[in-house]
Design a protein around this motif. Structure first.
Motif, PDB file in Angstrom:
ATOM      1  N   SER A 172     -72.854  98.533  75.573  1.00  0.00           N
ATOM      2  CA  SER A 172     -73.491  97.269  74.855  1.00  0.00           C
ATOM      3  C   SER A 172     -72.160  96.569  74.040  1.00  0.00           C
ATOM      4  O   SER A 172     -71.397  97.372  73.461  1.00  0.00           O
ATOM      5  N   VAL A 173     -72.466  95.627  73.870  1.00  0.00           N
ATOM      6  CA  VAL A 173     -71.367  94.836  72.907  1.00  0.00           C
ATOM      7  C   VAL A 173     -72.118  93.963  72.101  1.00  0.00           C
ATOM      8  O   VAL A 173     -72.954  93.267  72.284  1.00  0.00           O
ATOM      9  N   THR A 174     -71.702  93.925  70.845  1.00  0.00           N
ATOM     10  CA  THR A 174     -71.997  93.186  69.657  1.00  0.00           C
ATOM     11  C   THR A 174     -70.851  91.674  69.713  1.00  0.00           C
ATOM     12  O   THR A 174     -70.123  91.784  69.653  1.00  0.00           O
ATOM     13  N   ILE A 175     -71.764  90.673  69.865  1.00  0.00           N
ATOM     14  CA  ILE A 175     -71.134  89.242  69.739  1.00  0.00           C
ATOM     15  C   ILE A 175     -71.858  88.640  68.568  1.00  0.00           C
ATOM     16  O   ILE A 175     -73.016  88.321  68.264  1.00  0.00           O
ATOM     17  N   ILE A 192     -67.654  88.013  79.635  1.00  0.00           N
ATOM     18  CA  ILE A 192     -66.767  88.865  78.792  1.00  0.00           C
ATOM     19  C   ILE A 192     -66.639  90.064  79.528  1.00  0.00           C
ATOM     20  O   ILE A 192     -67.338  90.652  79.894  1.00  0.00           O
ATOM     21  N   ASP A 193     -65.478  90.324  79.822  1.00  0.00           N
ATOM     22  CA  ASP A 193     -64.685  91.645  80.489  1.00  0.00           C
ATOM     23  C   ASP A 193     -64.331  92.802  79.454  1.00  0.00           C
ATOM     24  O   ASP A 193     -63.584  92.082  78.624  1.00  0.00           O
ATOM     25  N   GLY A 222     -77.793  93.060  72.679  1.00  0.00           N
ATOM     26  CA  GLY A 222     -78.626  93.511  73.864  1.00  0.00           C
ATOM     27  C   GLY A 222     -78.103  92.459  74.915  1.00  0.00           C
ATOM     28  O   GLY A 222     -78.769  92.807  76.211  1.00  0.00           O
ATOM     29  N   LEU A 223     -77.531  91.336  74.838  1.00  0.00           N
ATOM     30  CA  LEU A 223     -77.551  90.430  75.870  1.00  0.00           C
ATOM     31  C   LEU A 223     -76.807  90.819  77.016  1.00  0.00           C
ATOM     32  O   LEU A 223     -77.052  90.478  78.036  1.00  0.00           O
ATOM     33  N   LEU A 224     -75.714  91.725  76.992  1.00  0.00           N
ATOM     34  CA  LEU A 224     -75.017  92.282  77.989  1.00  0.00           C
ATOM     35  C   LEU A 224     -76.002  93.120  79.072  1.00  0.00           C
ATOM     36  O   LEU A 224     -75.926  92.951  80.280  1.00  0.00           O
TER      37      LEU A 224
END
Lengths: 171, 42
Positions: free
Chosen positions: A29-32, B41-42, A10-12
């Protein structure tokens, strides 16, 4: 998915609102995956890369650094030294915390007071020579140090500003 | 890193070597402080 990874997914969403980063619309959403776990979101509790890196997604400092460690304005748009022991920071207008409250000098003063009076907070080490933080007006803060601190800006990048009155409990 | 070394904000005790795996569609440049910041990040 670990707790940390879920949190990071959820950081993005929250980082889109950071004041000193390039604004961008929330589309995905992106998982890192990161190689560390944390046990508190108090941005002042621990001085370790794991904690600082996560807290940097939720809290910003008066100044920030880019990937090459160059200092840039963040919550403060500019600053000056009227004398070697005094720093005047001018806060960025229009910044709001995620609770909707507008950033003001009171938040910066509260943050410094919290660190000055709670030495168990590990981030307090970065303001070792700071003796006083006071509001000159709603968007201007004066910080005084006991001795000239040439690298103060590099230290302040670790001091995330929290809303006045914030309290944190270890989760 | 040049600034860090010049100002000696930190005294490096060891050289930490990080290896990252990044999908081709993701544009991202590693930071000297090892932070992974979603906003970059893009």
């Amino acid at each position: 998915m670990t707790t940390t990874r879920k949190a990071l997914a959820g950081l993005l969403l929250v980082s889109a609102g950071l004041a000193c980063e390039r604004p961008s619309p929330v589309r995905h959403s992106v998982t890192i995956a990161v190689p560390y776990e944390i046990d508190t979101l108090d941005p002042h509790a621990k001085d370790q890369t794991a904690y600082n890196a996560i807290a940097a997604h939720f809290y910003e400092s008066l100044v920030s650094t880019d990937g090459a460690m160059q200092i840039h304005p963040c919550l403060a748009t500019r600053w000056e030294n009227p004398d070697p022991l005094t720093w005047i920071f001018h806060l960025r207008p229009g910044v709001r915390f995620q609770n909707g409250a507008a950033l003001s000098s009171a938040d910066v003063v509260y943050t410094f007071q919290r660190l000055l009076h709670t030495p168990t907070l590990q981030i307090s080490g970065y303001i070792q020579y700071v003796t006083e933080a006071s509001a000159l007006d709603a968007r201007t803060v004066r910080i005084r140090t006991a001795r000239p601190v040439a690298v103060l800006l590099s230290k302040l990048r670790f001091v995330g500003i929290v809303p006045a009155g914030s309290s944190f409990s270890k989760s | 890193m040049t600034s860090v070394m010049d100002d000696l904000v930190w005294i490096p005790l060891y050289l930490d070597e990080n290896v990252y795996g990044v999908e081709r569609s993701v544009r991202w440049i590693p930071r000297a402080d090892s932070y992974i910041l979603a906003a970059e990040i893009d």
